[in-house]
Write an enzyme that holds these catalytic residues in place. Structure first.
Site, PDB file in Angstrom:
ATOM      1  N   GLU A 260      -7.878  -8.855   5.536  1.00  0.00           N
ATOM      2  CA  GLU A 260      -6.840  -8.387   4.598  1.00  0.00           C
ATOM      3  C   GLU A 260      -6.876  -6.874   4.420  1.00  0.00           C
ATOM      4  O   GLU A 260      -6.967  -6.381   3.288  1.00  0.00           O
ATOM      5  CB  GLU A 260      -7.039  -9.027   3.217  1.00  0.00           C
ATOM      6  CG  GLU A 260      -6.893 -10.530   3.149  1.00  0.00           C
ATOM      7  CD  GLU A 260      -7.178 -11.068   1.743  1.00  0.00           C
ATOM      8  OE1 GLU A 260      -7.559 -10.285   0.842  1.00  0.00           O
ATOM      9  OE2 GLU A 260      -7.038 -12.284   1.536  1.00  0.00           O
TER      10      GLU A 260
ATOM     11  N   TYR B  44      -8.746   7.411 -10.367  1.00  0.00           N
ATOM     12  CA  TYR B  44     -10.047   7.212  -9.719  1.00  0.00           C
ATOM     13  C   TYR B  44     -10.763   8.530  -9.421  1.00  0.00           C
ATOM     14  O   TYR B  44     -11.736   8.552  -8.659  1.00  0.00           O
ATOM     15  CB  TYR B  44      -9.894   6.456  -8.386  1.00  0.00           C
ATOM     16  CG  TYR B  44      -8.923   5.310  -8.448  1.00  0.00           C
ATOM     17  CD1 TYR B  44      -9.237   4.145  -9.135  1.00  0.00           C
ATOM     18  CD2 TYR B  44      -7.681   5.400  -7.822  1.00  0.00           C
ATOM     19  CE1 TYR B  44      -8.335   3.102  -9.208  1.00  0.00           C
ATOM     20  CE2 TYR B  44      -6.780   4.351  -7.887  1.00  0.00           C
ATOM     21  CZ  TYR B  44      -7.110   3.210  -8.585  1.00  0.00           C
ATOM     22  OH  TYR B  44      -6.216   2.191  -8.658  1.00  0.00           O
TER      23      TYR B  44
ATOM     24  N   CYS C  33       3.040  15.358 -19.244  1.00  0.00           N
ATOM     25  CA  CYS C  33       2.356  15.809 -20.461  1.00  0.00           C
ATOM     26  C   CYS C  33       1.068  15.030 -20.702  1.00  0.00           C
ATOM     27  O   CYS C  33       0.961  14.249 -21.662  1.00  0.00           O
ATOM     28  CB  CYS C  33       3.297  15.664 -21.651  1.00  0.00           C
ATOM     29  SG  CYS C  33       4.795  16.572 -21.347  1.00  0.00           S
TER      30      CYS C  33
ATOM     31  N   TYR D 103      -1.664   2.932  -1.841  1.00  0.00           N
ATOM     32  CA  TYR D 103      -1.813   3.073  -3.294  1.00  0.00           C
ATOM     33  C   TYR D 103      -1.202   4.390  -3.794  1.00  0.00           C
ATOM     34  O   TYR D 103      -1.714   5.021  -4.699  1.00  0.00           O
ATOM     35  CB  TYR D 103      -3.291   2.934  -3.698  1.00  0.00           C
ATOM     36  CG  TYR D 103      -3.912   1.676  -3.130  1.00  0.00           C
ATOM     37  CD1 TYR D 103      -3.506   0.429  -3.588  1.00  0.00           C
ATOM     38  CD2 TYR D 103      -4.848   1.722  -2.096  1.00  0.00           C
ATOM     39  CE1 TYR D 103      -4.024  -0.738  -3.044  1.00  0.00           C
ATOM     40  CE2 TYR D 103      -5.371   0.556  -1.548  1.00  0.00           C
ATOM     41  CZ  TYR D 103      -4.957  -0.666  -2.035  1.00  0.00           C
ATOM     42  OH  TYR D 103      -5.463  -1.811  -1.493  1.00  0.00           O
TER      43      TYR D 103
HETATM   44  N1  LLP Z   1      -7.607  -8.175  -0.566  1.00  0.00           N
HETATM   45  C1  LLP Z   1      -7.724  -8.232  -1.918  1.00  0.00           C
HETATM   46  C2  LLP Z   1      -7.947  -9.522  -2.559  1.00  0.00           C
HETATM   47  C3  LLP Z   1      -7.632  -7.043  -2.665  1.00  0.00           C
HETATM   48  O1  LLP Z   1      -7.744  -7.101  -3.994  1.00  0.00           O
HETATM   49  C4  LLP Z   1      -7.400  -5.808  -2.009  1.00  0.00           C
HETATM   50  C5  LLP Z   1      -7.297  -4.577  -2.765  1.00  0.00           C
HETATM   51  C6  LLP Z   1      -7.281  -5.817  -0.601  1.00  0.00           C
HETATM   52  C7  LLP Z   1      -7.391  -7.011   0.083  1.00  0.00           C
HETATM   53  C8  LLP Z   1      -7.029  -4.562   0.189  1.00  0.00           C
HETATM   54  O2  LLP Z   1      -8.068  -3.661   0.078  1.00  0.00           O
HETATM   55  P1  LLP Z   1      -8.100  -2.334   0.976  1.00  0.00           P
HETATM   56  O3  LLP Z   1      -8.271  -2.774   2.422  1.00  0.00           O
HETATM   57  O4  LLP Z   1      -6.816  -1.611   0.783  1.00  0.00           O
HETATM   58  O5  LLP Z   1      -9.262  -1.599   0.451  1.00  0.00           O
HETATM   59  N2  LLP Z   1      -5.631   1.346  -6.152  1.00  0.00           N
HETATM   60  C9  LLP Z   1      -6.975   1.515  -5.640  1.00  0.00           C
HETATM   61  C10 LLP Z   1      -7.372   0.392  -4.705  1.00  0.00           C
HETATM   62  C11 LLP Z   1      -7.253  -0.975  -5.318  1.00  0.00           C
HETATM   63  C12 LLP Z   1      -7.552  -2.083  -4.355  1.00  0.00           C
HETATM   64  C13 LLP Z   1      -7.173  -3.394  -4.909  1.00  0.00           C
HETATM   65  N3  LLP Z   1      -7.415  -4.498  -4.050  1.00  0.00           N
HETATM   66  C14 LLP Z   1      -7.073   2.869  -4.947  1.00  0.00           C
HETATM   67  O6  LLP Z   1      -6.085   3.611  -4.920  1.00  0.00           O
HETATM   68  O7  LLP Z   1      -8.131   3.243  -4.471  1.00  0.00           O
END
Ligand code: LLP
Length: 420
Positions: free
Chosen positions: A275, A318, A345, A374
């Site tokens: 994923e 973050y 603001c 994101y």
């Molecule tokens: N699968 C599940 C169940 C997840 O919750 C997530 C991300 C992914 C896959 C994908 O993860 P990735 O490969 O993109 O790391 N907004 C935050 C990141 C939040 C991630 C949430 N879940 C940021 O900007 O760093």
């Protein structure tokens, strides 16, 4: 730097389109994505999986623009969705429903009912109550629900605490220690069909050891389940592989990651679901912004951009650092140091502190790099700043893939009740 997003002479190009050309015709701020980058990242991921029976279910939350999902669909990718909205986006973009996994800690009855009407790949179940809800709805619709339990292995992914999901204190998953009992329970529920096991320990992970431990725990669980005649077909290993944001960031190694998967999970006779989100789209996008003002305070120089935390919030949420570069280099040899801030603001509307940049002028265009994941998905209309537009480039062409709403369109969604 991604070679699809790079300087030609002194001008920043996304594929064969100069960013200045877009900025001359569209008000900043806006996002620009490189479709070829997304394709290349996907294909590289797919190649690294060679020898594994596996499928990429792109994590839609990273960037859910329909044009991005269409790119994934064209490549035969599936989707990891966390809401009915994401599910419908995926279908609209042409992703095969049989390649969709439904994740998320708070699935609602209407979402379960609607998705049960089609045949998705699996529900990644996060609690006993959710399992029971899915069964109840499946019984009422006379459908079978394919499920995997999302287990929480209590492993520290070594990432920012706001994006860690695999520790016992995080809200996600079912403690791995109780999983066997819950599988037994699930096997007795009338319309539940156990197909898999699922895990996701966090995001922007560079430490492969955390993945190693997680996969080992999964393998152990799957073997134990075999002895109780529960057969697992799919191992969903979530996403989380990080990317390089700054020059001195460690580069998580995709090949080594896939080798780990092969070594630990490759011989269990299961199909592997990946994923990835960030890895596929992170470096495909830039956010183009204009310098509104330069401002001197007692101790600081501020560069005030027209992009704000409502358009791009990773820094505020973050403490993330994204490189910021001019879209036209001047080669003046003069640099200056600024805190780069947006117009919203809020004090957290700060993108970079003590950033060294070639002396900018008011009106210059700059680009934040690696904002494909994101970025736009987390944007809002805070301060009544319309949602930021998105552009996709493919070779020599560029197209608007999300437009900026007018103020009228924003206000049309609100109502002033007649209280008389
Ligand atoms: N699968 C599940 C169940 C997840 O919750 C997530 C991300 C992914 C896959 C994908 O993860 P990735 O490969 O993109 O790391 N907004 C935050 C990141 C939040 C991630 C949430 N879940 C940021 O900007 O760093």
């Amino acid at each position: 730097m991604n070679k699809q997003i790079s300087y030609r002479l002194d001008e920043l190009f996304v594929e064969d389109v100069s960013v200045s050309e877009i900025a001359d015709s569209l008000r900043t701020p806006f996002y620009v994505y490189s479709r070829s980058t997304i394709k290349n990242n996907f294909v590289r991921f797919k190649k690294s999986m060679e020898g594994l029976d596996g499928i990429i279910c792109y994590s839609v939350k990273a960037n859910s623009n329909l044009s991005v999902l269409e790119t994934i669909a064209q490549l035969g990718g599936g989707a990891d969705v966390v809401s009915l909205g994401e599910y419908q986006r995926a279908l609209r973009a042409g992703i095969d429903q049989k390649k969709i996994v439904f994740s998320g800690v708070g699935k609602q009855d209407f979402e379960i009912a609607e998705t049960l009407k089609s045949s998705l790949l699996q529900y990644n179940v996060e609690s006993v109550s959710e399992l029971e809800s899915i069964n109840k709805i499946a019984v009422s619709l006379n459908r079978q629900a394919p499920i995997a339990l999302r287990v929480n292995p209590d492993i520290d992914a070594g990432t920012h605490e706001n994006i860690s999901t695999g520790k016992a204190d995080n809200k996600f998953g079912i403690p791995i220690t109780t999983a066997k009992d819950i599988y037994q329970y699930a096997s007795k529920l009338e319309k539940i069909k156990i197909v898999g096991v699922d895990v996701h320990i966090g995001s922007q992970i560079s430490d492969l050891n955390a993945f190693r431990q997680t996969f080992e725990n999964l393998a152990k669980l799957i073997n134990e389940l075999k002895n109780t005649s529960i057969h697992i077909e799919n191992i969903d290993i979530g996403g989380g592989l990080g990317i390089k944001y700054a020059d001195n960031d460690a580069e998580p190694d995709l090949q080594k990651y896939c080798t780990l998967v092969r070594q630990i999970l490759g011989n269990l006779n299961c199909s592997i679901i990946f994923e990835p989100g960030r890895y596929i789209v992170g470096n495909s996008g830039i956010l183009v912004t204009k310098v509104l003002y330069k401002k001197k305070s007692q101790n600081k120089n501020f560069l005030i951009t027209d992009a704000g935390m409502n358009d791009f919030s990773r820094a505020a949420l973050y403490g993330a650092t994204h490189r910021l570069i001019p879209i036209s280099k001047k080669n003046s040899g003069e640099t200056e140091v600024y805190d780069v801030v947006g117009p919203v603001c809020e004090t957290t509307d700060t993108f970079l502190k003590n950033h060294i940049i070639e002396r900018p002028e008011e009106g210059d265009f700059l680009a934040f790099l690696d904002v494909g994941a994101y970025g736009a998905v987390l944007s809002s209309e805070y301060n009544t700043r319309p949602l930021v537009p998105e552009i996709m480039v493919f070779n020599k062409r560029y197209e608007m893939v999300r437009s900026r709403p007018s103020y009228e369109e924003i206000f049309d969604k609100e109502f002033i009740p007649d209280w008389k």
